[in-house]
Design an enzyme around this catalytic site. Sequence first.
Site, PDB file in Angstrom:
ATOM      1  N   ASP A 607       0.905  -1.219   0.009  1.00 51.10           N
ATOM      2  CA  ASP A 607      -0.058  -0.060   0.112  1.00 51.10           C
ATOM      3  C   ASP A 607       0.914   1.056   0.069  1.00 51.10           C
ATOM      4  O   ASP A 607       1.696   1.464   0.761  1.00 51.10           O
ATOM      5  CB  ASP A 607      -0.749  -0.147   1.416  1.00 51.10           C
ATOM      6  N   HIS A 663       4.768  -7.351   0.020  1.00 56.66           N
ATOM      7  CA  HIS A 663       4.726  -8.470  -0.491  1.00 56.66           C
ATOM      8  C   HIS A 663       5.539  -8.542  -1.825  1.00 56.66           C
ATOM      9  O   HIS A 663       6.029  -7.595  -2.218  1.00 56.66           O
ATOM     10  CB  HIS A 663       3.277  -8.625  -0.783  1.00 56.66           C
ATOM     11  N   SER A 750       8.735   4.767   4.754  1.00 55.95           N
ATOM     12  CA  SER A 750       9.708   3.771   4.228  1.00 55.95           C
ATOM     13  C   SER A 750       9.417   3.600   2.858  1.00 55.95           C
ATOM     14  O   SER A 750       8.330   4.030   2.211  1.00 55.95           O
ATOM     15  CB  SER A 750      10.045   2.455   4.935  1.00 55.95           C
TER      16      SER A 750
END
Length: 793
Positions: A607, A663, A750
Amino acid sequence: METLEDGPLKVQKIRMYPNQEQKEKLLRWMGDETFSTQVINKNLNPEWNASFDYKIDPKNPCNELRFICWDKDIFGNDYMGETTINLLNFWESNEIGYYNETNKPQQFPLVSARKSEEVSGQILIKIGLIDNQNKFLDEREWNSIWSQMNNLHIKEDSTNIANSNDIASIDNAMKHHKKSPSIAKLNEVIGVIFLEVVKAKDLPPEKDVTKLGFDMDPFVVVSFSKKTFRTQVISHDLNPVWNEKLHFPILKSEEKYSIKFTVYDWDKFSDNDLVASKYLSVKPLIDKAEQKYEHKYKLLDANDEMIEEALDLEVHSKRKDQQSKLYVRIKFIPYEQLRTQFWMALAKIYDTDENGVMNFLEIETMLNSIGSSLTVETISTFFTRFGKNPHKDELQFEELVQCLENHLREHKEHKSANYDGEEADDEHLIYLKECPICHGPDLSQLSETDIVTHVAICASHDLGKVSNIITGDFVTESQAQRKWVTKVITKVGFGGYKVGGNNANIIVQDRLTGHLVEEKMAAYVRLGIPKNLLQNLSVKQGKKFDKPSSAGDIVPFIKFHNLNKDEILDPLDSFKNFNEFFYRKLKPSARLCDSPQDPHVLVSPADCRMMAFPTIDFATQIWIKGQNFSVARLLDDEEAAKDFEGGSLGIFRLAPQDYHRYHFPVEGELSEPHGIKGAFYTVNPMAIRSELDVYGENKRVVSYINSPQFGKVAYICVGAMMVGSIVLTSKPQNYIRRLEEHGYFAFGGSTVVLLFQKGRMLWDEDILANSTTCLETLVRVGMHVGKSTVHHQ
């Protein structure tokens, strides 16, 4: 002369090999800059072999080169002729890359721009784009870059093109595969929304500034995709009436978006209060209009058949039980109907006897007014098609529109005119410099779509009411509702408001809704902190959020960022501290994989707010400004960096409010990770676009995925300000699948950086288009963001 300068990716290189039948010459190129060759004495066929290098500004590229030939004399230079090359037209039929083998020098005749001068001769010139740091760009990539700089339609292949691990064969296939429109389709205007904000009913009474009574001074902010508008303020009214109109075009890429209506209460001394809001999807309007306007020929009025909607507002004040409504009138007109409006409006103007039919002279006069070069023979076919005599009979408006539409379809590849406004070699139907109805703007540089849209809107409006159109000088809803004081502070803090600019808050586009949203930034992030304090601050903050007392920050954090609690896998009271909540897991149904059966689809690893670039060097010109940035420094490996020469790059930036587990975007064999020690600089856009090499300085972990579909992929996890750790949960030396978890970040913002080998993948066009304008796109884990260039097995 050959001097390549470091800097922008797009470098225009001109080599001249003249062969003219003149005397002593001086050749000069005049554009944004002027260059001159040396003088060749006493020679009718001089050879200069001179090359000029010109750095192109991506925001304002040079589109025209002018060459002037002079005969040097003691008392002055004699004019010997000139030639001008329009690059927008030149590269449509010629190779654009300078080093491409098929890009050969070409002869250009000298002509006279002075009536009293007769000239002869020609110049041999070679023109092409080069990048002094990367000679691996192929023709497709150069055309894509040049087209995006000039806001042109880009033609790329939307299919997979090769089934080989041989990069050379992939490059060869990419040069010769069948092209089909991609960005051209996404940026195509499919129609126009006409909207009137009529009134509101039963708005909730808000306490005035004294808190002793109730008052309401409402106004409405309307936002759609990158367009934002606001109405005037109606004073002291719970049932305000605006009757204000606006219109805006809808692109193909925006048809699934929604219009957002937000009601605010204007306050003179305090912040404007959010009162209520409502989303309205445009897709049902589009679907209904496509059926309603099919085969329909008539000139419509803006108020004709507009649908009135009574929108049930979602009230955001304490009076949530208030049944408030917003009344709007709205309609969508498809592009095909807009073209009909264009032709019908012109026909009405040039029907001199107002009998509803057009004779040959009236049609010819009408076409001449729009710069048409259709011949008498072509216009005559409009009549013979219906069995009529062009010298005696007349055409109904509908018949004329059908003929003009057929001509457009049959000659859709023809240009209306060249860049200078001169007629093209073939017949063209339209070239307008101003609107024939309102005589307003300069239309000479607009596309046919924009011209038709403008004239159709003019034809559909009462021009006496143009002043009622709502002001649209805003970027986001948040900015539109602010007061002038806030705007002044914003500009002092860090720049004005513009898409892709350094704004006080970061502006991104939500890919799901199309709306521009502001990402709030803390003061320490905006101002920056010295390097020697960052690590201590990050470590201390990490320890603080590991303490049980930090669990009290969870609920306020959710409320402040308006997070969806229903997506969280574990109950809120199960988190022992804030950090556990920060790298929380989500329910499996909350994030699904697009095209789950197709491993050739690249999905978002997080996201995040993402940027994508067709080449790494292109990214350094548009986005990454760190002076010392290099792929070798990013990977901490000179040899590994060679695998990604000429490759593409994706940047996936996570903000504090995002789901912080990341992911796998592709499937393949996962390598052992390589940890690199570093600092904790912020990764927000202002830092990335500064001289600081954030990605090369920060702490990071590098892994590689050997993917059957995408080749070798570098997966870099970059730590950032307030990030205490980068945790990997995946197992190396295993074959991983898309959307399997790779790891998580502790508290803070990040970034994940992905590198791809040259020619192995293509990014989605809407993300590329945003990235070219320095606008980040808000995406979710598992969302389709690109595809492999390898054929399906």
